[in-house]
Write an enzyme that holds these catalytic residues in place. Sequence first.
Site, PDB file in Angstrom:
ATOM      1  N   GLY A 199       2.539   1.948  10.830  1.00  0.00           N
ATOM      2  CA  GLY A 199       3.475   3.064  10.667  1.00  0.00           C
ATOM      3  C   GLY A 199       4.166   3.484  11.954  1.00  0.00           C
ATOM      4  CG  HIS A 204      -5.794   1.674   5.323  1.00  0.00           C
ATOM      5  ND1 HIS A 204      -5.356   2.640   6.192  1.00  0.00           N
ATOM      6  CD2 HIS A 204      -4.771   0.807   5.158  1.00  0.00           C
ATOM      7  CE1 HIS A 204      -4.100   2.354   6.531  1.00  0.00           C
ATOM      8  NE2 HIS A 204      -3.725   1.254   5.917  1.00  0.00           N
ATOM      9  CD  GLU A 206      -2.926   5.357   6.895  1.00  0.00           C
ATOM     10  OE1 GLU A 206      -2.899   5.425   5.662  1.00  0.00           O
ATOM     11  OE2 GLU A 206      -1.995   4.868   7.576  1.00  0.00           O
ATOM     12  N   GLY A 241       2.885  -1.180   4.345  1.00  0.00           N
ATOM     13  CA  GLY A 241       2.938   0.261   4.087  1.00  0.00           C
ATOM     14  C   GLY A 241       4.374   0.686   3.842  1.00  0.00           C
ATOM     15  N   GLY A 242       5.031   1.182   4.898  1.00  0.00           N
ATOM     16  CA  GLY A 242       6.379   1.742   4.784  1.00  0.00           C
ATOM     17  C   GLY A 242       7.370   0.858   4.031  1.00  0.00           C
ATOM     18  CG  ASN A 253      -1.719   1.219   1.425  1.00  0.00           C
ATOM     19  OD1 ASN A 253      -1.784   2.049   0.525  1.00  0.00           O
ATOM     20  ND2 ASN A 253      -2.360   1.350   2.576  1.00  0.00           N
ATOM     21  CD1 TRP A 254       3.511   0.857  -2.653  1.00  0.00           C
ATOM     22  CD2 TRP A 254       3.660   1.861  -4.659  1.00  0.00           C
ATOM     23  NE1 TRP A 254       4.210   0.021  -3.511  1.00  0.00           N
ATOM     24  CE2 TRP A 254       4.320   0.610  -4.729  1.00  0.00           C
ATOM     25  CE3 TRP A 254       3.620   2.675  -5.800  1.00  0.00           C
ATOM     26  CZ2 TRP A 254       4.928   0.153  -5.899  1.00  0.00           C
ATOM     27  CZ3 TRP A 254       4.229   2.218  -6.965  1.00  0.00           C
ATOM     28  CH2 TRP A 254       4.880   0.976  -7.012  1.00  0.00           C
ATOM     29  CE  LYS A 255      -0.010   3.255   4.759  1.00  0.00           C
ATOM     30  NZ  LYS A 255       0.059   3.415   6.197  1.00  0.00           N
ATOM     31  CB  SER A 282       5.461  -2.053  11.934  1.00  0.00           C
ATOM     32  OG  SER A 282       5.006  -0.722  12.154  1.00  0.00           O
ATOM     33  CD  GLU A 341      -3.498  -2.795   7.458  1.00  0.00           C
ATOM     34  OE1 GLU A 341      -2.364  -2.936   7.004  1.00  0.00           O
ATOM     35  OE2 GLU A 341      -4.215  -1.819   7.207  1.00  0.00           O
TER      36      GLU A 341
HETATM   37  C1  PEP Z   1      -0.755  -0.053   6.345  1.00  0.00           C
HETATM   38  O1  PEP Z   1      -0.994   1.135   6.429  1.00  0.00           O
HETATM   39  O2  PEP Z   1      -1.571  -0.797   5.756  1.00  0.00           O
HETATM   40  C2  PEP Z   1       0.461  -0.565   6.956  1.00  0.00           C
HETATM   41  C3  PEP Z   1       0.497  -1.814   7.294  1.00  0.00           C
HETATM   42  O3  PEP Z   1       1.498   0.333   7.147  1.00  0.00           O
HETATM   43  P1  PEP Z   1       2.940   0.004   7.775  1.00  0.00           P
HETATM   44  O4  PEP Z   1       3.456  -1.230   7.121  1.00  0.00           O
HETATM   45  O5  PEP Z   1       3.763   1.209   7.431  1.00  0.00           O
HETATM   46  O6  PEP Z   1       2.741  -0.152   9.240  1.00  0.00           O
END
Ligand code: PEP
Length: 251
Positions: free
Chosen positions: A173, A95, A97, A234-235, A9-11, A213, A167
Amino acid sequence: MRQYIIAGNWKMNMGISDAETLAKELVEKAGTSEGPEMVLCPTYLALAKVAEVIKGSNLKLGAQDAHWEDDGAYTGKVSVSMLKEAGVEYVILGHSEQRSFFGETDETVNKKVKKVLAAGLKAIVCVGETLEQRESGVTESVVKTQVEGAYAGISAEDAKNTVIAYEPVWAIGTGKTASNEQAQEVHAFIRGLMKGLYSEEVAESVRIQYGGSMKPGNAGDLLGQTDIDGGLIGGAALKADDFIGIINAGK
Ligand code: PEP
């Protein structure tokens, strides 16, 4: 045997040119990789470019959200048919967010899931508790409400075209990962919910990703848990080598 699914997920990162560069690197390094299903979810604006770059490779395209209406006066929104035309196969829905910043509710998630499945695409349904909810012992009831809300009125056949992403919001994040045991416990609970809502067959076929994470260093242990069938990243999805490290952990 469920095939792992690793989705990036490149957000709101990676504009068209950065997305093109990252997608090219991923195609070079992992384009023919066998094993986990691999999905890239760039910003809407970069979907067409990434679709072009990954064409013919084993990488698939995903979007980060969709609207539930076909078209019309919905400024700023993108419909499922538009995503389909761009080559999208998966759509991330609900999600945290979207829920916390943009007013997403279980009801809107449900409308979106229905629209995505009706178009023949696959939904990645995100659920998870906040830190406050975990600390007050309501993780299971929160996740239950989210799962039941997302799947209301969805048939068993359609449910098989979904993936659930567990999640924990406190792990997204933040660099804090749920322990293997914490994650497995909730994944097993979600599989039990799907069994109750549908059947053993549906529960055993729906893949449940962990998100929060996940990185190359912890992916192997998390993916080694019985009910963890992949990751929503994500990251670590923004660096080709990290994303590939996670994919390799799932082989
Ligand atoms: C996400 O936002 O779906 C996510 C898992 O982010 P991260 O890997 O950065 O925690």
